[in-house]
Design an enzyme around this catalytic site. Structure first.
Site, PDB file in Angstrom:
ATOM      1  N   SER A 228       0.823  -1.219   0.000  1.00 41.51           N
ATOM      2  CA  SER A 228       0.000   0.000   0.000  1.00 41.51           C
ATOM      3  C   SER A 228       0.855   1.266   0.000  1.00 41.51           C
ATOM      4  O   SER A 228       2.030   1.251   0.380  1.00 41.51           O
ATOM      5  CB  SER A 228      -0.896  -0.006   1.235  1.00 41.51           C
ATOM      6  OG  SER A 228      -0.081   0.002   2.383  1.00 41.51           O
ATOM      7  N   GLY A 232       4.401   2.001   1.908  1.00 38.18           N
ATOM      8  CA  GLY A 232       5.508   2.332   1.009  1.00 38.18           C
ATOM      9  C   GLY A 232       6.131   3.684   1.335  1.00 38.18           C
ATOM     10  O   GLY A 232       7.353   3.851   1.317  1.00 38.18           O
ATOM     11  N   GLU A 249       6.382  -0.616  -5.350  1.00 35.48           N
ATOM     12  CA  GLU A 249       5.209  -0.725  -6.235  1.00 35.48           C
ATOM     13  C   GLU A 249       4.001  -0.619  -5.324  1.00 35.48           C
ATOM     14  O   GLU A 249       3.818  -1.458  -4.434  1.00 35.48           O
ATOM     15  CB  GLU A 249       5.196  -2.068  -6.972  1.00 35.48           C
ATOM     16  CG  GLU A 249       6.337  -2.260  -7.949  1.00 35.48           C
ATOM     17  CD  GLU A 249       6.337  -1.272  -9.104  1.00 35.48           C
ATOM     18  OE1 GLU A 249       5.301  -0.628  -9.354  1.00 35.48           O
ATOM     19  OE2 GLU A 249       7.397  -1.127  -9.731  1.00 35.48           O
ATOM     20  N   CYS A 283      -3.823  -4.248  -7.890  1.00 38.36           N
ATOM     21  CA  CYS A 283      -3.283  -2.892  -7.949  1.00 38.36           C
ATOM     22  C   CYS A 283      -3.701  -2.229  -9.258  1.00 38.36           C
ATOM     23  O   CYS A 283      -3.760  -1.009  -9.357  1.00 38.36           O
ATOM     24  CB  CYS A 283      -1.769  -2.919  -7.821  1.00 38.36           C
ATOM     25  SG  CYS A 283      -0.999  -4.037  -8.987  1.00 38.36           S
ATOM     26  N   GLU A 384      -7.862   4.717  -3.483  1.00 40.71           N
ATOM     27  CA  GLU A 384      -7.883   3.282  -3.803  1.00 40.71           C
ATOM     28  C   GLU A 384      -8.804   2.567  -2.817  1.00 40.71           C
ATOM     29  O   GLU A 384      -8.599   2.641  -1.607  1.00 40.71           O
ATOM     30  CB  GLU A 384      -6.471   2.700  -3.701  1.00 40.71           C
ATOM     31  CG  GLU A 384      -6.423   1.249  -4.153  1.00 40.71           C
ATOM     32  CD  GLU A 384      -5.043   0.617  -4.006  1.00 40.71           C
ATOM     33  OE1 GLU A 384      -4.471   0.694  -2.909  1.00 40.71           O
ATOM     34  OE2 GLU A 384      -4.558   0.027  -4.992  1.00 40.71           O
TER      35      GLU A 384
END
Ligand code: NAP
Length: 498
Positions: A228, A232, A249, A283, A384
């Site tokens: 997430s 990150g 990522e 993702c 998201e």
């Protein structure tokens, strides 16, 4: 009940504290898939130490020999595809055909990286001076800490472990606690394939504790993280403060743009697959659909009809199209976002609630949900959600659609459906995303091109692919100049002082 242990220095060991945690089937929460060792910092210390000690031997193993071992892992993975996929469905909920695809991606990455053992090319270029040669070679980075999410329990670890190992690094792997059993079964294959002890180590346990400790551990040289945005960001801060390379990522707010000349049936199929595949927990999930005003009503009508046919249930059942979400916290988060969408004034035209009856009464099931009349600034169009919730946005023209697409903090994957080559060319050029699809959904990446996003979807180098992707992530380029005349120094001094 199977006990799932850490794998350190070639041995399967309990955590030093002896503590454990269960891995649960999200479709039947009464089913425990495995009892997993809950590690502490002392287990990370042991794993890093093992990886450090194995490093010199592995670094100096010729890359083609390293590749032969990885080739055997890929063969084993292929032979175990069905059982691993079934385990994956039970452990994290995705439907079996998707789980089979996830394992296959691991197989593909394994064979691909095994082949790289015979390439791993640098460059040889001519010198400005006579009697001098110069080249760049790829060298390993050292001990890599790899941290992975639960939504692709084999593919994402494979994207990291295979290239890390072919480049000559050793690894400490911290998988998501949600998919510890899959991770252990994957690592077992490396053992069976004859990987030397200590080259790959596995530590289970809570990310906030052992994951973070691994990231800052003095014995680790570099980190690769997929997960997430919040985590990150935090890991980026830690690594920045200690000068440690990290590749991240992270999340996405991906979009499908549907133009007025699109093949609508194709676009609907893409929206269903992109929006509700893996219960929206990719993702690259298409959680936004920007539809041209001229085809908006027809699209919405067809999309609603197609999505209402999706069958929710246990992913092991043949008839299931959409499985559960992965756990209680994800379940609650998705339902909260549905509430937010209603409060923001979006129009709920499908789903919008949990389904907990009959076969779905014991799991984390949420109905495929569609909001229409969504405007770009709404939170459901910006953040998201990571669940089966799709927002449909009306657009006036291509430039507005692209502006909306680019108008979130993320930039992972975007798609456009159009029959006009010029429209497509503009979108390919102007969409600020790491991956762009034309007449295909936002998902479907292949392993031999780099994978990754821009903006808040990720920084550092990319996953997958060769050069420009995984090989650049997992190796340094060392430059070597060699004089074979004994006159190089003098010539160099003359050159730089002339
Ligand atoms: P997450 O909560 O960020 O966790 C990812 C991994 O990080 C897990 O192994 C987790 O361990 C660990 N972790 C958590 N907190 C940590 C910390 N403070 N320090 C170090 N490690 C920590 O993400 P997730 O829920 O597993 O996965 C979903 C997210 O991943 C979504 O945002 C999705 O978009 C993203 N994702 C991105 C890509 C991509 O390629 N861009 C691909 C797949 C998924 P625990 O499980 O023990 O907490």
């Amino acid at each position: 009940m199977e006990r799932i242990r850490n794998y350190i220095r070639g041995a399967w060991v309990d955590s030093q504290s002896g503590e454990t945690f269960p891995s649960i089937n999200p479709a039947y929460t009464e089913e425990t898939i495995g009892i997993v060792s809950k590690s502490g910092r002392e287990d990370v210390d042991a794993a890093v130490q093992a990886a450090r000690e194995a490093y010199q031997g592995w670094r100096l193993t010729p890359a083609p020999r390293r590749g032969e071992i990885l080739f055997r892992v890929a063969e084993l993975l292929f032979r175990n595809k069905e059982s691993l996929a079934r385990l994956e469905t039970r452990e994290m909920g995705k439907i079996l055909p998707e789980a089979l695809g996830d394992v296959q991606e691991g197989v593909d990455m394994g064979f691909y990286m095994a082949g790289e053992g015979r390439r791993l090319a640098g460059e040889t270029v001519p010198s400005e001076l006579p009697d001098k040669d110069m080249k760049s070679v790829r060298v390993p980075v050292g001990v890599f800490g790899l941290i992975t999410p639960w939504n692709f329990p084999i593919a994402i670890p494979a994207w990291k472990i295979f290239p890390a190992l072919i480049c000559g690094n050793t690894v400490v792997f911290k998988p998501s606690s949600e998919t510890s059993v899959c991770a252990a079964k994957f690592v077992e294959l490396f053992e069976q394939a004859g990987l030397p002890k200590g080259v790959l180590n596995l530590v289970h346990g809570p990310g906030g504790d052992v994951g973070e400790y691994l990231v800052s551990h003095p014995g680790v040289n570099a980190i690769s993280f997929t997960g997430s945005l919040d985590v990150g960001k935090r890991l980026g801060q830690i690594c920045g403060s200690i000068q440690r390379p990290i590749d991240t990522e992270m999340g996405g707010k991906n979009i499908i743009i549907v133009m007025d000349d699109a093949d609508l049936d194709l676009a609907i199929e893409g929206a269903i697959w992109g929006g509700f595949g893996t219960s929206g927990q990719r993702c690259t999930a298409a959680s936004r659909i920007g539809v041209h005003k001229k085809v908006y009503d027809t699209f919405v009508d067809k999309f609603q009809t197609a999505a209402s046919r999706l069958r929710l249930g246990d992913g092991l059942r043949k008839e299931t199209d959409v499985g559960p979400v992965v756990n209680e916290s994800q379940f609650n988060k998705v339902l909260r976002y549905i509430g937010v969408g209603k409060e923001e004034g979006a129009k709920l035209i499908l789903g919008g609630k949990a389904r907990q009856e009959g076969d779905t009464s014991k799991g984390y099931f949420i109905e495929p949900t569609i909001f229409t009349e969504v405007v770009p600034k709404m939170r459901i169009a910006q953040e998201e959600i990571f669940g089966p919730v799709v927002s449909v946005i009306r657009t006036n023209d291509l430039s507005e659609a692209i502006r909306i697409a680019n108008g979130t903090p993320y930039g992972l994957s975007a798609a456009i459906y159009t029959r006009d080559v010029n429209t497509s060319a503009v979108a390919e050029r102007d969409l600020e995303f790491g991956i762009v699809y034309v007449n295909a959904a936002t998902i479907g990446a292949e392993i031999h091109l780099p994978f990754g996003g821009v903006k808040h979807s990720g920084y550092g180098r990319k996953e997958a692919g060769g050069r420009g992707g995984a090989l650049d992530t997992y190796s340094h380029v060392k430059v070597i100049y060699r004089d074979f005349s004994g006159r190089l120094q003098k010539a160099q001094i003359d050159k730089e002082t002339s």
